[in-house]
Each structure stands twice: as structure tokens, then as C-alpha cells.
Design a protein around this motif. Structure first.
Motif, short mmCIF file in Angstrom:
data_model
loop_
_atom_site.label_atom_id
_atom_site.label_comp_id
_atom_site.label_asym_id
_atom_site.label_seq_id
_atom_site.Cartn_x
_atom_site.Cartn_y
_atom_site.Cartn_z
N GLU A 111 81.34 35.71 -13.62
CA GLU A 111 80.64 36.43 -13.72
C GLU A 111 79.06 36.40 -12.91
O GLU A 111 77.94 37.62 -12.97
CB GLU A 111 80.01 35.66 -15.18
N TYR A 112 79.06 35.02 -12.09
CA TYR A 112 78.27 34.83 -10.99
C TYR A 112 78.91 35.41 -9.74
O TYR A 112 77.62 34.77 -8.76
CB TYR A 112 77.75 33.83 -11.25
N GLY A 113 80.15 35.51 -9.16
CA GLY A 113 80.84 35.47 -8.64
C GLY A 113 80.69 34.80 -6.96
O GLY A 113 80.79 34.89 -5.93
N ARG B 227 89.48 27.96 -18.39
CA ARG B 227 88.97 29.26 -18.99
C ARG B 227 87.11 29.46 -18.81
O ARG B 227 86.91 30.47 -18.14
CB ARG B 227 88.34 29.25 -20.20
N GLU B 228 86.30 28.13 -18.54
CA GLU B 228 84.91 28.14 -18.68
C GLU B 228 84.74 28.58 -16.92
O GLU B 228 84.26 29.21 -16.44
CB GLU B 228 84.11 27.34 -18.55
N ALA B 229 85.44 28.01 -15.88
CA ALA B 229 85.79 28.24 -14.56
C ALA B 229 86.00 29.99 -14.04
O ALA B 229 85.43 30.13 -13.69
CB ALA B 229 87.34 26.80 -13.00
N GLU C 228 93.67 25.81 -8.97
CA GLU C 228 93.50 26.64 -9.18
C GLU C 228 92.47 27.64 -8.57
O GLU C 228 90.91 26.37 -8.87
CB GLU C 228 93.82 27.38 -10.05
N HIS C 229 92.54 28.75 -7.56
CA HIS C 229 91.49 29.43 -7.46
C HIS C 229 90.90 30.66 -8.36
O HIS C 229 91.46 31.27 -8.50
CB HIS C 229 91.58 29.82 -6.03
N TYR C 230 89.10 30.75 -8.68
CA TYR C 230 88.74 32.21 -9.20
C TYR C 230 88.17 32.18 -8.43
O TYR C 230 86.95 31.93 -7.60
CB TYR C 230 88.02 31.17 -10.54
N GLY C 231 87.22 33.15 -8.77
CA GLY C 231 86.03 34.47 -8.41
C GLY C 231 86.77 34.63 -6.52
O GLY C 231 88.08 34.80 -6.42
N PRO C 232 85.71 34.90 -6.15
CA PRO C 232 85.38 35.85 -4.44
C PRO C 232 86.32 35.11 -3.56
O PRO C 232 86.11 33.41 -4.00
CB PRO C 232 84.42 35.86 -4.09
N GLY D 260 90.21 38.31 -11.27
CA GLY D 260 90.72 38.15 -12.39
C GLY D 260 92.29 36.93 -11.77
O GLY D 260 92.85 36.66 -13.89
N THR D 261 92.83 37.48 -11.30
CA THR D 261 93.79 36.89 -11.44
C THR D 261 93.55 34.92 -10.37
O THR D 261 92.83 35.00 -9.38
CB THR D 261 95.14 36.78 -10.67
#
Length: 166
Positions: A104-106, A96-98, A12-16, A2-3
Motif C-alpha cells: 500500500e505504501y511502497g 499479512r500486515e507487513a 520474508e521481504h515485501y514491497g519494492p 505481491g510475492t
């Protein structure tokens, strides 16, 4: 989770985290897929296609948003402020979408925002991350049929396979 963790001011990095693996070109499948996004319908379809490939292949996705400075912005400050506002709005929507999709999809997602010439910035990021595929949306602008679109320039001058999504 989440961060976001920034390794560079425009990333910016999101997900695993991207899973580390030994890389052998041509045998292990893609490690990173890149997509150019600008908020248009075709670029969002390109992002959906790139996201699907990244999810199925178990690799990272880098989304690149480039804001091109306009000629009018240098002549009229009001136009520059409006462009800055539009850039920030599209960038916030993409963030927000990324973030949502990564969670959601990992899928490991990196969002890169840049300013400048879209072709040059997309090519520079693709080279820097050693993209295995570059996805872009087809241009709907009439003038691009004569001068050439960003997609056409990427296909002709790039070092990576380019997928143009209609």
C-alpha cells in the motif's frame, strides 16, 4: 509485486526493493529502520511509528518478531504446543500486515521471525542489518520497573539510537 523472497529461512521481504545508494554515515539519512514487534498494543504503535519514519525517509523497514521459549514448555508438552500455535498465529498476522502495508505504501519491508531471548535476538538483528534506529514499544509489565525492560536494555547496551514508543 505481491510475492515474498526469502534470503534467510527466518526472513520474508515485501514491497519494492531497497534502492541502492552510496552510504556516507551521518549525511544521507537512515537506510534501515528496525522495529521489534510481538503483537502487543505498544509494539504495534512502535511499528506504526517506525513505518512512518521509513516511508518519509525512503528507507527500508525491518520488523523483528521474537518468540521466547517458556520454561513451562519444556516441562509440559501441551504448553509447548500451545506456545507454538500462538507463535504461528501472531507471525501469520504480522506477515499479512507487513505485506499489506509494504504494497500500500511502497516501503520495502523485511519480516524476521526468531526464537530465543528477545533482547539478544533484537540486538543481533540490529547489528547484522546495521540499523540506523531501533523502535520498540514500552513495556506495560509491572516487574520491568524493577528488573528492566527489553527497551531499557537496548538503550543501555545497544549501538544504535533506540526509540521507545509508549
Amino acid at each position: 509485486m505481491g510475492t515474498s523472497v526469502a534470503r534467510h529461512p527466518d526472513e520474508e521481504h515485501y514491497g519494492p526493493a531497497v534502492r541502492p545508494m552510496k552510504f556516507e554515515r551521518g549525511t544521507d539519512g537512515p537506510r534501515v529502520v528496525m522495529v521489534g514487534v510481538d503483537g502487543t498494543e505498544t509494539s504495534l504503535r512502535a511499528a506504526a511509528s517506525a513505518f512512518g519514519v521509513a516511508r518519509r525517509q525512503g528507507c527500508g523497514l525491518t520488523m523483528v518478531f521474537v518468540a521466547a521459549p517458556g520454561l513451562l514448555a519444556s516441562l509440559a508438552p501441551q504448553v509447548g504446543y500451545a506456545q507454538q500455535e500462538a507463535f504461528e498465529e501472531v507471525a501469520a498476522d504480522l506477515k499479512r500486515e507487513a505485506h499489506r502495508a509494504a504494497e500500500e505504501y511502497g516501503v520495502p519491508v523485511t519480516l524476521v521471525t526468531r526464537r530465543g531471548d528477545a533482547f539478544s535476538e533484537l540486538a543481533a538483528v540490529a547489528d547484522a542489518i546495521k540499523a540506523d534506529f531501533v523502535f520498540v514499544g514500552a513495556s506495560a509489565q509491572a516487574g520491568h520497573k524493577f528488573v528492566g525492560s527489553i527497551a531499557t536494555r537496548l538503550v543501555r547496551l545497544g549501538h544504535w539510537p533506540v526509540v521507545v514508543v509508549p
